[in-house]
Write a protein that holds these residues in place. Structure first.
Motif, PDB file in Angstrom:
ATOM      1  N   SER A  92       0.813  -1.213   0.000  1.00 49.59           N
ATOM      2  CA  SER A  92       0.000   0.000   0.000  1.00 49.59           C
ATOM      3  C   SER A  92       0.851   1.270   0.000  1.00 49.59           C
ATOM      4  N   HIS A  93       2.115   1.131   0.397  1.00 46.33           N
ATOM      5  CA  HIS A  93       3.010   2.285   0.371  1.00 46.33           C
ATOM      6  C   HIS A  93       4.457   1.793   0.302  1.00 46.33           C
ATOM      7  N   HIS A  94       5.318   2.654  -0.192  1.00 42.23           N
ATOM      8  CA  HIS A  94       6.740   2.357  -0.313  1.00 42.23           C
ATOM      9  C   HIS A  94       7.527   3.477   0.365  1.00 42.23           C
ATOM     10  N   THR A  95       8.593   3.113   1.037  1.00 35.81           N
ATOM     11  CA  THR A  95       9.439   4.088   1.720  1.00 35.81           C
ATOM     12  C   THR A  95      10.817   4.120   1.083  1.00 35.81           C
ATOM     13  N   ALA A  96      11.636   5.051   1.537  1.00 32.95           N
ATOM     14  CA  ALA A  96      13.038   5.108   1.128  1.00 32.95           C
ATOM     15  C   ALA A  96      13.776   3.916   1.729  1.00 32.95           C
ATOM     16  N   PRO A  97      15.005   3.651   1.279  1.00 34.37           N
ATOM     17  CA  PRO A  97      15.769   2.534   1.849  1.00 34.37           C
ATOM     18  C   PRO A  97      15.971   2.615   3.358  1.00 34.37           C
ATOM     19  N   ASP A  98      15.861   3.829   3.939  1.00 35.95           N
ATOM     20  CA  ASP A  98      15.983   3.951   5.396  1.00 35.95           C
ATOM     21  C   ASP A  98      14.636   3.762   6.097  1.00 35.95           C
ATOM     22  N   ASP A  99      13.641   3.271   5.337  1.00 36.64           N
ATOM     23  CA  ASP A  99      12.302   2.962   5.868  1.00 36.64           C
ATOM     24  C   ASP A  99      11.518   4.191   6.302  1.00 36.64           C
ATOM     25  N   THR A 100      11.846   5.349   5.759  1.00 26.75           N
ATOM     26  CA  THR A 100      11.101   6.563   6.089  1.00 26.75           C
ATOM     27  C   THR A 100      10.493   7.194   4.839  1.00 26.75           C
ATOM     28  N   ALA A 101       9.438   7.972   5.078  1.00 27.70           N
ATOM     29  CA  ALA A 101       8.890   8.814   4.019  1.00 27.70           C
ATOM     30  C   ALA A 101       9.597  10.160   3.971  1.00 27.70           C
ATOM     31  N   ASP A 102      10.242  10.533   5.070  1.00 23.88           N
ATOM     32  CA  ASP A 102      10.918  11.821   5.137  1.00 23.88           C
ATOM     33  C   ASP A 102      12.023  11.934   4.085  1.00 23.88           C
ATOM     34  N   THR A 103      12.745  10.853   3.869  1.00 22.70           N
ATOM     35  CA  THR A 103      13.814  10.877   2.871  1.00 22.70           C
ATOM     36  C   THR A 103      13.240  11.053   1.467  1.00 22.70           C
ATOM     37  N   LEU A 104      12.095  10.422   1.213  1.00 21.56           N
ATOM     38  CA  LEU A 104      11.428  10.634  -0.078  1.00 21.56           C
ATOM     39  C   LEU A 104      11.005  12.095  -0.219  1.00 21.56           C
ATOM     40  N   ALA A 105      10.455  12.649   0.847  1.00 24.01           N
ATOM     41  CA  ALA A 105      10.008  14.042   0.805  1.00 24.01           C
ATOM     42  C   ALA A 105      11.172  14.984   0.524  1.00 24.01           C
ATOM     43  N   ALA A 106      12.310  14.744   1.166  1.00 22.16           N
ATOM     44  CA  ALA A 106      13.480  15.600   0.944  1.00 22.16           C
ATOM     45  C   ALA A 106      13.954  15.506  -0.502  1.00 22.16           C
ATOM     46  N   ARG A 107      13.930  14.286  -1.070  1.00 19.06           N
ATOM     47  CA  ARG A 107      14.375  14.130  -2.458  1.00 19.06           C
ATOM     48  C   ARG A 107      13.396  14.791  -3.429  1.00 19.06           C
ATOM     49  N   LEU A 108      12.103  14.646  -3.176  1.00 19.15           N
ATOM     50  CA  LEU A 108      11.116  15.253  -4.073  1.00 19.15           C
ATOM     51  C   LEU A 108      11.179  16.769  -3.990  1.00 19.15           C
ATOM     52  N   GLU A 109      11.404  17.306  -2.810  1.00 14.18           N
ATOM     53  CA  GLU A 109      11.578  18.756  -2.671  1.00 14.18           C
ATOM     54  C   GLU A 109      12.801  19.221  -3.458  1.00 14.18           C
TER      55      GLU A 109
END
Length: 498
Positions: A176-193
Motif C-alpha cells: 500500500s506504500h513504499h518508503t526510502a531505503p531507510d524505511d522513512t517517508a521523510d527521505t522521499l520528501a526531501a528528495r522530491l523537494e
C-alpha cells in the motif's frame, strides 16, 4: 527456429532450463512446447545477458516473455546486491487491480446500459498519454500539496480520505506504500523537494500529479467482466473467501505510474548511463539498457527512492480509478456496492527471501505469486490461502484470477503478467485487419469506447492465452480460481494510426 532452443534442457511438461556456463546457475524457462517455440532468439539473448550481469543470482523466463528494455518483458531477475532499472522499466509499478461489484451480469446485457457505464466512467477517468483531470469533469482534483503526499506516502489514511477512497482497500494491496531505503517517508520528501527546487521542474512535476486517476495509452485498459468461479470446490471456496461473486460484474484495470513514474525512470536511466560513461565502466553485454547500481551505493539508494515514489503514485492511481469506477456504476445502478479484490504489480523490484537470503527480486512484466504460508503473507488475510493473482489475457479470450501453489518456488515465486506480445506494434498495425478485429469483438458481444479498436492491441497481437495459462498450470505454479469474460473495454480512444 533459433539455435538457442536446441540448448534447452527439458525438465517437465512445461519447464526447462537454459544453461549459461558452469559458473552460473541456468535460466529457468516456464512454458510448454508451443510457448517455448514462441520465444525468439533475441528474447533468449536478453535473458542470457541478464543472467550474466553483475550480481545477478537467478533469472526466470515466464510464458509471456518477449523482447523488452534490456531484460525481456515477462522475466524475473534476482540479485542480493544490485539494482537494475531496466528490469523495472519506465512504467514503474505498472499493475493490475480488480473491483468486484454486486451487479448481476444480466443487468449489463444491454448495449445501451453498457454505453451509459462507459460514458459515466469517461466523465471521471481519462484515457490516453498525457491526459489528466481536465479531460474528465467528474475526476478528483489533485493539487501540488496532495500530489506530493501521494508520491511520498502512498495509500496513507490521509491520502485515502482526501481522495474519497475506502481505507480498507489499502489492505488489499500487494504494497500500500513504499518508503526510502531507510524505511522513512521523510527521505522521499526531501528528495522530491530537491527535484522541484526550480520553478519549471516543479511545474512539470505538478502537471504529472494531475494525471492521478487516469489510464495511459498502449496496453493500459479498463474492462468490465463477468465472473465465473472455478468448478473445483477448493479453488471456488478460495475465490469466495476473497470476495469474488459468481455471475456478477467486476472491473479489471491495467495501468501504472503515468507520466510521473516515466519521468523518474528516464531521469534515472540518463543519470546512471552518464555515470557509467564518465567512469569508463562497461555495460553488461554492451547494452546500456542493463545499466545498474549496487543497492547500497549512493546511486542505488537514489534509484530506490525514485522507484518508491513512482510506485506510491501507481498504487494510489489504481485505488482512485477503482473508486471513480464504483461511483460511475452507482450513477447507472444506484445503491450498487463494490469491494477491491486485490491490487498487484508486475514492474517492480522488491526485497524478498529467496534461495536462503534476502534478494532484490526484479519483476519485469512478471507477477508475484506467494502461496499459502509464505513468510511475507504472515499476518495478512491471505496467509492461509495465498494472495490473488490477476492475469489479463485479452478481451476476446478472457482473463484469469489465480492462486499460487508451492511449486511457484521454482519460478522465484512469480508467474507471467498476461499473454505477452507475439507481434510488434508495427507488425500488428501492418498485418492485422481493422474490419476483422472489430467484427471479432462484436461476435463476442464486446463493445469499447473506441471508434475502432487499436490494431496493435488486438487479441491476435498477443500470444494464445490458453497456451500461456496451460503452461502455468502444467508447471505447477498456480491454479485458476475464477475466469473473467469481458463485456466492455476502455482503451486510449485516439483515432487509429493509419
Amino acid at each position: 527456429m533459433d539455435t538457442t532452443h536446441e540448448m534447452l534442457e527439458i525438465t517437465g511438461q512445461a519447464t526447462a532450463t537454459l544453461p549459461v556456463g558452469d559458473a552460473h546457475s541456468p535460466i529457468t524457462v516456464i512454458g510448454n512446447q508451443t510457448i517455448r517455440e514462441s520465444f525468439g532468439g533475441e528474447t533468449f539473448r536478453q535473458a542470457i545477458n541478464s543472467r550474466l550481469a553483475p550480481g545477478v543470482s537467478r533469472v526466470v523466463l515466464n510464458p509471456d516473455a518477449h523482447v523488452g528494455y534490456g531484460a525481456p518483458v515477462g522475466c524475473v531477475m534476482a540479485s542480493p546486491t544490485h539494482i537494475y532499472p531496466g528490469p523495472v522499466g519506465v512504467d514503474i509499478k505498472c499493475s493490475m487491480s480488480l473491483l468486484q461489484t454486486d451487479v448481476p451480469a444480466e443487468e449489463i446485457a444491454s448495449h445501451t446500459v453498457r454505453r451509459k457505464l462507459i460514458q459515466a466512467i469517461a466523465k471521471r477517468v481519462p484515457t490516453g498519454p498525457g491526459r489528466g483531470q481536465r479531460h474528465a469533469p467528474k475526476s478528483r482534483r489533485v493539487d501540488g500539496s496532495l500530489g506530493f503526499r501521494v508520491a511520498t506516502e502512498g495509500a496513507s489514511k490521509l491520502v485515502l480520505k482526501k481522495l474519497g477512497i475506502p481505507k480498507a482497500w489499502a489492505d488489499r494491496c500487494e504494497d500500500s506504500h513504499h518508503t526510502a531505503p531507510d524505511d522513512t517517508a521523510d527521505t522521499l520528501a526531501a528528495r522530491l523537494e530537491w527535484m522541484g527546487r526550480e520553478r519549471d521542474k516543479l511545474n512539470r512535476i505538478e502537471s504529472k500529479y494531475r494525471q492521478l486517476g487516469s489510464y495511459g495509452g498502449g496496453n493500459h485498459f479498463g474492462e468490465a467482466e463477468v465472473v465465473q468461479l472455478s468448478q473445483d470446490p477448493i479453488y471456488r471456496a478460495i475465490a469466495q473467501q476473497w470476495g469474488l461473486r459468481e455471475g456478477a460484474v467486476a472491473f479489471l484495470s491495467h495501468c501504472g505510474s503515468r507520466g510521473f513514474g516515466h519521468d523518474l525512470a528516464m531521469n534515472q536511466f540518463r543519470s546512471l548511463k552518464s555515470s557509467f560513461q564518465k567512469q569508463g565502466l562497461a555495460f553488461p553485454a554492451g547494452d546500456p539498457q542493463l545499466v545498474y547500481a549496487e543497492a547500497n551505493s549512493s546511486a542505488g539508494q537514489q534509484y530506490l527512492c525514485d522507484m518508491a515514489m513512482g510506485a506510491n503514485f501507481a498504487t494510489v492511481n489504481h485505488l482512485l480509478i477503482n473508486a471513480l469506477v464504483l461511483e460511475s456504476f452507482q450513477d447507472v445502478f444506484p445503491g450498487v456496492r463494490g469491494e477491491l479484490i486485490y491490487f498487484i504489480s508486475h514492474n517492480i523490484a522488491r526485497q524478498e527471501p529467496l534461495d536462503g537470503q534476502t534478494q532484490w527480486v526484479h519483476r519485469k512484466g512478471a507477477t508475484r505469486a506467494f502461496p499459502a504460508g509464505h513468510s511475507q503473507l504472515v499476518g495478512t488475510e491471505f496467509e492461509k490461502t495465498g494472495h490473488p493473482i490477476l492475469l489479463p489475457g485479452n478481451p476476446r479470450d478472457g482473463s484469469s484470477v489465480m492462486v499460487a501453489l508451492p511449486g511457484a518456488s521454482q519460478s522465484a515465486f512469480s508467474v507471467n503478467h498476461g499473454a505477452g506480445r507475439q507481434m510488434s506494434r508495427t507488425k500488428a498495425k501492418k498485418h492485422l485487419s481493422q474490419t476483422a478485429i472489430d467484427q471479432d469483438l462484436i461476435d463476442h458481444d464486446i463493445i469499447s469506447n473506441c471508434r475502432v479498436f487499436p490494431r496493435d492491441e488486438a487479441p491476435d497481437a498477443y500470444k494464445d492465452f490458453n497456451q500461456v495459462m496451460s503452461s502455468v498450470t502444467e508447471a505447477g505454479l498456480a491454479a485458476e480460481v475464477a475466469s473473467l469474460k469481458a463485456k466492455f473495454v476502455l482503451k486510449d480512444g485516439a483515432p487509429a494510426d493509419d
